[in-house]
Design a protein around this motif. Structure first.
Motif, PDB file in Angstrom:
ATOM      1  N   ILE A   6       0.861  -1.180   0.000  1.00  8.68           N
ATOM      2  CA  ILE A   6       0.000   0.000   0.000  1.00  8.68           C
ATOM      3  C   ILE A   6       0.897   1.231   0.000  1.00  8.68           C
ATOM      4  O   ILE A   6       1.693   1.417   0.922  1.00  8.68           O
ATOM      5  CB  ILE A   6      -0.911   0.023   1.244  1.00  8.68           C
ATOM      6  N   PRO A   7       0.796   2.075  -1.023  1.00 13.37           N
ATOM      7  CA  PRO A   7       1.658   3.274  -1.048  1.00 13.37           C
ATOM      8  C   PRO A   7       1.376   4.172   0.149  1.00 13.37           C
ATOM      9  O   PRO A   7       0.235   4.308   0.591  1.00 13.37           O
ATOM     10  CB  PRO A   7       1.261   3.972  -2.358  1.00 13.37           C
ATOM     11  N   THR A   8       2.412   4.776   0.682  1.00 16.98           N
ATOM     12  CA  THR A   8       2.248   5.657   1.839  1.00 16.98           C
ATOM     13  C   THR A   8       1.955   7.078   1.369  1.00 16.98           C
ATOM     14  O   THR A   8       2.591   7.594   0.455  1.00 16.98           O
ATOM     15  CB  THR A   8       3.509   5.671   2.711  1.00 16.98           C
ATOM     16  N   ALA A   9       0.990   7.703   2.013  1.00 13.88           N
ATOM     17  CA  ALA A   9       0.689   9.111   1.747  1.00 13.88           C
ATOM     18  C   ALA A   9       1.707   9.971   2.488  1.00 13.88           C
ATOM     19  O   ALA A   9       2.285   9.559   3.495  1.00 13.88           O
ATOM     20  CB  ALA A   9      -0.722   9.444   2.204  1.00 13.88           C
ATOM     21  N   VAL A  10       1.935  11.154   1.974  1.00 10.22           N
ATOM     22  CA  VAL A  10       2.871  12.073   2.613  1.00 10.22           C
ATOM     23  C   VAL A  10       2.298  12.514   3.952  1.00 10.22           C
ATOM     24  O   VAL A  10       1.138  12.915   4.055  1.00 10.22           O
ATOM     25  CB  VAL A  10       3.114  13.307   1.719  1.00 10.22           C
ATOM     26  N   GLY A  66       0.379   6.868  17.115  1.00  8.15           N
ATOM     27  CA  GLY A  66       0.632   8.238  16.682  1.00  8.15           C
ATOM     28  C   GLY A  66       0.716   8.439  15.189  1.00  8.15           C
ATOM     29  O   GLY A  66       1.300   9.426  14.720  1.00  8.15           O
ATOM     30  N   GLN A  67       0.120   7.534  14.408  1.00  4.95           N
ATOM     31  CA  GLN A  67       0.219   7.639  12.946  1.00  4.95           C
ATOM     32  C   GLN A  67      -1.151   7.569  12.273  1.00  4.95           C
ATOM     33  O   GLN A  67      -1.255   7.118  11.128  1.00  4.95           O
ATOM     34  CB  GLN A  67       1.107   6.519  12.398  1.00  4.95           C
ATOM     35  N   PHE A  68      -2.185   8.044  12.945  1.00  2.00           N
ATOM     36  CA  PHE A  68      -3.517   7.901  12.368  1.00  2.00           C
ATOM     37  C   PHE A  68      -3.684   8.663  11.055  1.00  2.00           C
ATOM     38  O   PHE A  68      -4.173   8.129  10.072  1.00  2.00           O
ATOM     39  CB  PHE A  68      -4.587   8.377  13.353  1.00  2.00           C
ATOM     40  N   ARG A  69      -3.278   9.945  11.023  1.00  4.42           N
ATOM     41  CA  ARG A  69      -3.553  10.764   9.844  1.00  4.42           C
ATOM     42  C   ARG A  69      -2.888  10.187   8.593  1.00  4.42           C
ATOM     43  O   ARG A  69      -3.514  10.066   7.537  1.00  4.42           O
ATOM     44  CB  ARG A  69      -3.066  12.186  10.085  1.00  4.42           C
ATOM     45  N   ALA A  70      -1.617   9.843   8.695  1.00  2.00           N
ATOM     46  CA  ALA A  70      -0.909   9.304   7.539  1.00  2.00           C
ATOM     47  C   ALA A  70      -1.488   7.954   7.125  1.00  2.00           C
ATOM     48  O   ALA A  70      -1.590   7.643   5.931  1.00  2.00           O
ATOM     49  CB  ALA A  70       0.580   9.170   7.843  1.00  2.00           C
ATOM     50  N   TYR A  71      -1.864   7.153   8.110  1.00  2.00           N
ATOM     51  CA  TYR A  71      -2.433   5.837   7.816  1.00  2.00           C
ATOM     52  C   TYR A  71      -3.792   6.001   7.131  1.00  2.00           C
ATOM     53  O   TYR A  71      -4.067   5.365   6.110  1.00  2.00           O
ATOM     54  CB  TYR A  71      -2.588   5.044   9.122  1.00  2.00           C
ATOM     55  N   HIS A  72      -4.622   6.856   7.684  1.00  2.00           N
ATOM     56  CA  HIS A  72      -5.942   7.166   7.146  1.00  2.00           C
ATOM     57  C   HIS A  72      -5.828   7.658   5.699  1.00  2.00           C
ATOM     58  O   HIS A  72      -6.507   7.187   4.784  1.00  2.00           O
ATOM     59  CB  HIS A  72      -6.563   8.238   8.059  1.00  2.00           C
ATOM     60  N   SER A 130      -3.371   7.281   3.586  1.00  2.00           N
ATOM     61  CA  SER A 130      -2.809   6.261   2.701  1.00  2.00           C
ATOM     62  C   SER A 130      -3.885   5.284   2.224  1.00  2.00           C
ATOM     63  O   SER A 130      -3.933   4.918   1.046  1.00  2.00           O
ATOM     64  CB  SER A 130      -1.697   5.482   3.413  1.00  2.00           C
ATOM     65  N   LEU A 131      -4.760   4.860   3.128  1.00  3.81           N
ATOM     66  CA  LEU A 131      -5.813   3.911   2.759  1.00  3.81           C
ATOM     67  C   LEU A 131      -6.814   4.528   1.793  1.00  3.81           C
ATOM     68  O   LEU A 131      -7.294   3.854   0.872  1.00  3.81           O
ATOM     69  CB  LEU A 131      -6.519   3.385   4.006  1.00  3.81           C
ATOM     70  N   PHE A 132      -7.126   5.800   1.968  1.00  6.97           N
ATOM     71  CA  PHE A 132      -8.050   6.439   1.035  1.00  6.97           C
ATOM     72  C   PHE A 132      -7.383   6.732  -0.302  1.00  6.97           C
ATOM     73  O   PHE A 132      -8.023   6.649  -1.356  1.00  6.97           O
ATOM     74  CB  PHE A 132      -8.631   7.713   1.637  1.00  6.97           C
ATOM     75  N   ALA A 133      -6.105   7.089  -0.281  1.00  5.89           N
ATOM     76  CA  ALA A 133      -5.407   7.410  -1.532  1.00  5.89           C
ATOM     77  C   ALA A 133      -5.259   6.188  -2.438  1.00  5.89           C
ATOM     78  O   ALA A 133      -5.215   6.319  -3.661  1.00  5.89           O
ATOM     79  CB  ALA A 133      -4.033   8.004  -1.224  1.00  5.89           C
ATOM     80  N   SER A 134      -5.190   4.999  -1.855  1.00 12.02           N
ATOM     81  CA  SER A 134      -5.052   3.759  -2.631  1.00 12.02           C
ATOM     82  C   SER A 134      -6.201   2.812  -2.299  1.00 12.02           C
ATOM     83  O   SER A 134      -5.998   1.638  -1.982  1.00 12.02           O
ATOM     84  CB  SER A 134      -3.707   3.088  -2.326  1.00 12.02           C
ATOM     85  N   GLN A 135      -7.401   3.337  -2.388  1.00 15.40           N
ATOM     86  CA  GLN A 135      -8.592   2.591  -1.986  1.00 15.40           C
ATOM     87  C   GLN A 135      -8.850   1.398  -2.907  1.00 15.40           C
ATOM     88  O   GLN A 135      -8.860   1.542  -4.133  1.00 15.40           O
ATOM     89  CB  GLN A 135      -9.806   3.511  -2.014  1.00 15.40           C
ATOM     90  N   PRO A 136      -9.086   0.208  -2.349  1.00 16.28           N
ATOM     91  CA  PRO A 136      -9.483  -0.944  -3.177  1.00 16.28           C
ATOM     92  C   PRO A 136     -10.869  -0.704  -3.775  1.00 16.28           C
ATOM     93  O   PRO A 136     -11.640   0.118  -3.280  1.00 16.28           O
ATOM     94  CB  PRO A 136      -9.523  -2.112  -2.183  1.00 16.28           C
ATOM     95  N   GLU A 137     -11.167  -1.443  -4.834  1.00 24.84           N
ATOM     96  CA  GLU A 137     -12.461  -1.280  -5.485  1.00 24.84           C
ATOM     97  C   GLU A 137     -13.533  -2.059  -4.731  1.00 24.84           C
ATOM     98  O   GLU A 137     -13.328  -3.223  -4.361  1.00 24.84           O
ATOM     99  CB  GLU A 137     -12.381  -1.767  -6.930  1.00 24.84           C
TER     100      GLU A 137
END
Length: 268
Positions: free
Chosen positions: A67-71, A162-168, A170-177
């Protein structure tokens, strides 16, 4: 060559030509049709097999993928877990919104794409506090079922580290269909590692579904809350994601200026 012999030879040639014509009339055309049918069947079978392979590959597009990581956002602000809700921003921020979403919901991803940066900026500026409710509403809509619940649980586990925002993000940026394969627990764990989460407690939290029961109970509570019910037209009422609430009222975020209007009214 005598006349009798020439006549006999001519008769033999005519008989031979006639036999070939009869053979062609009886079988030659049919043979071409048979060949054409066989070729057609082979091509059709190839198309069907190719379609099945493509469908399976499409359905399982996320398998084995990282899963690609969001900035990560550059601004610093408080983020803490409150039960199965994640609260981002200063406690005394003048405006608070509650965002109800599902990591598999396509409209939720569109919401994040459209308004995520604006929300982030206002949280960082101290103008806004966000209460994020990640829900397993579409838990049956992945193949295999369960991605909505697994991802919501994993995001809460990331919040504990302590990584909720980046994790959140990342999951939306590479959302499964929706309707296809989501990400499995190992992929969700690896995303955390790629974001810098090294604690074994995170992997244990994801693998054990630490917050699964609380999330499921929260989903039932939300679905049955009349304050969160919306009219979708045609007599269709109920709860849907994404839903944004501020001051006890559901926000119409189809207005591009909705967030500016909320924060401006709080500052008057």
């Amino acid at each position: 060559m005598g006349g009798a012999e020439r006549n006999a030879r001519k008769r033999r040639q005519q008989q031979s030509s006639g036999g070939k014509a009869v053979a062609q009339a009886r079988g030659g055309g049919d043979m071409k049709k048979v060949v054409a049918v066989v070729v057609g069947v082979v091509l059709l079978a190839g198309a069907v097999i190719g379609g099945v392979l493509w469908t399976n590959a499409s359905k399982n597009a996320t398998e084995g993928e990282a899963i690609p990581t969001a900035v990560e956002p550059g601004a610093e602000y408080p983020v803490e877990r409150d039960g199965v809700t994640v609260v981002s921003g200063e406690q005394d921020a003048p405006t608070t919104i509650d965002v109800y979403a599902d990591f598999l919901c396509p409209v939720c991803a569109q919401f994040e794409q459209t308004y995520g940066d604006q929300i982030e900026q206002k949280v960082a500026a101290g103008e806004l506090k966000v209460r994020t409710h990640m829900l397993p509403m579409l838990v049956e809509r992945s193949d295999p079922a369960g991605y909505s619940l697994d991802s919501a649980n994993a995001a809460l586990c990331a919040a504990d580290e302590g990584q909720f925002r980046a994790y959140h993000d990342s999951l939306f940026a590479s959302q499964p269909e929706e309707g296809k394969r989501g990400y499995d627990k190992q992929q969700l764990i690896q995303l955390g590692r790629d974001l810098g989460i090294t604690a074994d407690t995170f992997a244990d939290c994801v693998n054990n579904g630490t917050y699964d029961q609380q999330l499921t109970a929260k989903m039932e509570q939300v679905k049955n809350d009349p304050a969160l019910e919306q009219d979708f037209g045609g007599g269709n009422k109920g709860f849907g994601t994404p839903t944004v609430v501020s001051g006890g009222e559901i926000v119409d975020f189809s207005d591009p200026q909705w967030l500016d209007r909320l924060t401006a009214s709080a500052q008057r």
